[in-house]
Scaffold this motif. Sequence first.
Motif, PDB file in Angstrom:
ATOM      1  N   SER A  83       0.959  -1.098  -0.053  1.00  0.00           N
ATOM      2  CA  SER A  83      -0.058  -0.067  -0.098  1.00  0.00           C
ATOM      3  C   SER A  83       0.873   1.316  -0.019  1.00  0.00           C
ATOM      4  O   SER A  83       0.346   2.273  -0.587  1.00  0.00           O
ATOM      5  N   LEU A  84       1.965   1.294   0.827  1.00  0.00           N
ATOM      6  CA  LEU A  84       2.983   2.505   0.720  1.00  0.00           C
ATOM      7  C   LEU A  84       3.412   2.640  -0.678  1.00  0.00           C
ATOM      8  O   LEU A  84       3.789   3.788  -1.110  1.00  0.00           O
ATOM      9  N   ASP A  85       3.901   1.375  -1.256  1.00  0.00           N
ATOM     10  CA  ASP A  85       4.357   1.412  -2.537  1.00  0.00           C
ATOM     11  C   ASP A  85       3.534   2.225  -3.447  1.00  0.00           C
ATOM     12  O   ASP A  85       4.037   2.776  -4.477  1.00  0.00           O
ATOM     13  N   GLN A  86       2.059   1.750  -3.414  1.00  0.00           N
ATOM     14  CA  GLN A  86       1.099   2.477  -4.461  1.00  0.00           C
ATOM     15  C   GLN A  86       0.740   3.750  -3.996  1.00  0.00           C
ATOM     16  O   GLN A  86       0.738   4.659  -4.814  1.00  0.00           O
ATOM     17  N   ALA A  87       0.578   4.004  -2.787  1.00  0.00           N
ATOM     18  CA  ALA A  87      -0.353   4.974  -2.303  1.00  0.00           C
ATOM     19  C   ALA A  87       0.817   6.183  -1.594  1.00  0.00           C
ATOM     20  O   ALA A  87       0.376   7.310  -1.593  1.00  0.00           O
ATOM     21  N   GLY A  88       1.946   5.891  -1.378  1.00  0.00           N
ATOM     22  CA  GLY A  88       2.829   6.913  -0.883  1.00  0.00           C
ATOM     23  C   GLY A  88       3.189   8.008  -1.231  1.00  0.00           C
ATOM     24  O   GLY A  88       3.056   8.998  -0.789  1.00  0.00           O
ATOM     25  N   THR A  89       3.320   7.788  -2.722  1.00  0.00           N
ATOM     26  CA  THR A  89       3.755   8.863  -3.728  1.00  0.00           C
ATOM     27  C   THR A  89       2.543   9.832  -3.592  1.00  0.00           C
ATOM     28  O   THR A  89       2.678  11.102  -3.631  1.00  0.00           O
ATOM     29  N   ILE A  90       1.348   9.447  -3.680  1.00  0.00           N
ATOM     30  CA  ILE A  90       0.128  10.062  -3.911  1.00  0.00           C
ATOM     31  C   ILE A  90      -0.064  10.869  -2.738  1.00  0.00           C
ATOM     32  O   ILE A  90      -0.488  12.416  -2.541  1.00  0.00           O
ATOM     33  N   ILE A  91       0.054  10.189  -1.708  1.00  0.00           N
ATOM     34  CA  ILE A  91      -0.035  11.043  -0.222  1.00  0.00           C
ATOM     35  C   ILE A  91       0.948  12.253   0.149  1.00  0.00           C
ATOM     36  O   ILE A  91       0.837  13.307   0.226  1.00  0.00           O
ATOM     37  N   SER A  92       2.173  11.763  -0.380  1.00  0.00           N
ATOM     38  CA  SER A  92       3.332  12.792  -0.312  1.00  0.00           C
ATOM     39  C   SER A  92       3.080  14.218  -1.250  1.00  0.00           C
ATOM     40  O   SER A  92       3.179  15.029  -0.875  1.00  0.00           O
ATOM     41  N   ALA A  93       2.621  13.900  -2.560  1.00  0.00           N
ATOM     42  CA  ALA A  93       2.172  14.916  -3.153  1.00  0.00           C
ATOM     43  C   ALA A  93       1.109  15.865  -2.739  1.00  0.00           C
ATOM     44  O   ALA A  93       1.239  16.968  -2.787  1.00  0.00           O
ATOM     45  N   ALA A  94       0.277  15.204  -2.221  1.00  0.00           N
ATOM     46  CA  ALA A  94      -0.944  15.611  -1.708  1.00  0.00           C
ATOM     47  C   ALA A  94      -0.535  16.748  -0.546  1.00  0.00           C
ATOM     48  O   ALA A  94      -1.150  17.976  -0.416  1.00  0.00           O
ATOM     49  N   GLY A  95       0.152  16.075   0.473  1.00  0.00           N
ATOM     50  CA  GLY A  95       0.755  16.781   1.375  1.00  0.00           C
ATOM     51  C   GLY A  95       1.790  18.011   1.017  1.00  0.00           C
ATOM     52  O   GLY A  95       1.483  19.120   1.846  1.00  0.00           O
ATOM     53  N   ILE A  96       2.489  17.930  -0.080  1.00  0.00           N
ATOM     54  CA  ILE A  96       3.411  19.001  -0.366  1.00  0.00           C
ATOM     55  C   ILE A  96       2.444  20.168  -0.896  1.00  0.00           C
ATOM     56  O   ILE A  96       2.649  21.499  -0.605  1.00  0.00           O
ATOM     57  N   ILE A  97       1.254  19.679  -1.835  1.00  0.00           N
ATOM     58  CA  ILE A  97       0.338  20.653  -2.356  1.00  0.00           C
ATOM     59  C   ILE A  97      -0.233  21.627  -0.978  1.00  0.00           C
ATOM     60  O   ILE A  97      -0.261  22.704  -1.148  1.00  0.00           O
ATOM     61  N   MET A  98      -0.657  20.692   0.011  1.00  0.00           N
ATOM     62  CA  MET A  98      -1.485  21.528   1.077  1.00  0.00           C
ATOM     63  C   MET A  98      -0.561  22.395   1.829  1.00  0.00           C
ATOM     64  O   MET A  98      -0.555  23.361   2.381  1.00  0.00           O
ATOM     65  N   PHE A  99       0.928  21.861   2.202  1.00  0.00           N
ATOM     66  CA  PHE A  99       2.101  22.689   2.516  1.00  0.00           C
ATOM     67  C   PHE A  99       2.130  23.959   1.966  1.00  0.00           C
ATOM     68  O   PHE A  99       2.313  25.138   2.708  1.00  0.00           O
ATOM     69  N   LEU A 100       2.105  23.938   0.509  1.00  0.00           N
ATOM     70  CA  LEU A 100       2.252  25.204  -0.170  1.00  0.00           C
ATOM     71  C   LEU A 100       1.336  26.205  -0.267  1.00  0.00           C
ATOM     72  O   LEU A 100       1.547  27.292   0.199  1.00  0.00           O
ATOM     73  N   ALA A 101       0.222  25.597   0.069  1.00  0.00           N
ATOM     74  CA  ALA A 101      -1.150  26.263   0.193  1.00  0.00           C
ATOM     75  C   ALA A 101      -1.298  27.171   1.442  1.00  0.00           C
ATOM     76  O   ALA A 101      -1.454  28.199   1.482  1.00  0.00           O
ATOM     77  N   PHE A 102      -1.043  26.113   2.674  1.00  0.00           N
ATOM     78  CA  PHE A 102      -1.116  26.892   3.883  1.00  0.00           C
ATOM     79  C   PHE A 102       0.197  27.707   4.180  1.00  0.00           C
ATOM     80  O   PHE A 102      -0.012  28.526   4.841  1.00  0.00           O
ATOM     81  N   GLY A 103       1.308  27.348   3.580  1.00  0.00           N
ATOM     82  CA  GLY A 103       2.524  28.304   3.657  1.00  0.00           C
ATOM     83  C   GLY A 103       2.227  29.731   3.290  1.00  0.00           C
ATOM     84  O   GLY A 103       2.897  30.272   3.839  1.00  0.00           O
ATOM     85  N   ALA A 104       1.299  29.943   2.283  1.00  0.00           N
ATOM     86  CA  ALA A 104       1.075  31.144   1.970  1.00  0.00           C
ATOM     87  C   ALA A 104       0.562  32.247   3.105  1.00  0.00           C
ATOM     88  O   ALA A 104       0.720  33.445   3.006  1.00  0.00           O
ATOM     89  N   LEU A 105      -0.053  31.613   4.165  1.00  0.00           N
ATOM     90  CA  LEU A 105      -0.451  32.410   5.324  1.00  0.00           C
ATOM     91  C   LEU A 105       0.789  32.929   6.031  1.00  0.00           C
ATOM     92  O   LEU A 105       0.752  33.972   6.675  1.00  0.00           O
ATOM     93  N   LEU A 106       2.031  32.480   5.878  1.00  0.00           N
ATOM     94  CA  LEU A 106       3.106  33.017   6.637  1.00  0.00           C
ATOM     95  C   LEU A 106       3.633  34.169   5.916  1.00  0.00           C
ATOM     96  O   LEU A 106       4.510  34.666   6.683  1.00  0.00           O
ATOM     97  N   ALA A 107       2.962  34.484   4.696  1.00  0.00           N
ATOM     98  CA  ALA A 107       3.438  35.634   4.135  1.00  0.00           C
ATOM     99  C   ALA A 107       2.719  36.981   4.730  1.00  0.00           C
ATOM    100  O   ALA A 107       2.730  38.049   3.954  1.00  0.00           O
ATOM    101  N   SER A 108       1.824  36.619   5.224  1.00  0.00           N
ATOM    102  CA  SER A 108       0.665  37.497   6.140  1.00  0.00           C
ATOM    103  C   SER A 108       1.453  38.460   6.986  1.00  0.00           C
ATOM    104  O   SER A 108       2.125  37.876   7.870  1.00  0.00           O
TER     105      SER A 108
END
Length: 251
Positions: free
Chosen positions: A149-174
């Motif tokens: 399962s990690l081999d199949q879904a790990g990359t997708i979960i990591s990509a989704a996490g990076i996208i959310m990190f970048l989106a939430f990180g924009a709040l640090l520019a406030s």
Amino acid sequence: GGGTLLEWEGQQIGEVFAYGMPLEQMDGAQYTLRRMPYVGLAIAAIVCIILGGSFGTALIPVRAVICISWMLVVTIGASVMVYQLGYLEGLGLQALAPSGERQALFWLSPTITLAILVGLGLDYDIFLMDSVMEHWQSGKDGKSAVVTSLDQAGTIISAAGIIMFLAFGALLASTTPVLNQIGFMLCVGVLLDCFVTTKVTIPTLMALVPDNANFWPLEQKTSMRERAFGGQTVFVQRPPPSFRRSLSWSH
């Protein structure tokens, strides 16, 4: 009652009440923080009911509550270190420095991020465990199911996490301190859940517990079952006991 009594020569002559936005915020903060333990218990109960009913196991909901709880504790602890104790103040970044004279977290920051991080953590957890349950039901043991399962879904979960990190990180520019704190807590929580909880904590916990306990009270069955039609044996696919079945499979 609730005001300040005015007395003159031992006689009560009136009562003074204070009003204003700061006092309303103080009352709101006290009211909210007093009820946070009840909110946490209610969230844990809801998570157990939903996951237990969807996956049909007893340990997966408990493990999910434990993993989400430690992620929240570490996230809030990191926020206290940054915005209350000033551990990153030497970087010279306003978004990562304590604000105000009291140098404390705004009461809104943990209350807002709590629900968001629980939702995100549960989402990634379900995404991984749905695949684990499907592979386990197909005949693999628990460790092999987690690795696959990690081999199949790990990359997708990591990509989704990076996208959310970048989106939430924009709040640090406030330039608003409360938005900086919320953004920091969301970024830390997402990174912990995507790269620690789903990659290390969940596989480790499942490896330490026997399969019959991990998936109790379910019993492992083959993913195909036999049916006899006119003297011929036909293999019919069984729906996996997973979250996906509760949404799309019909019996």
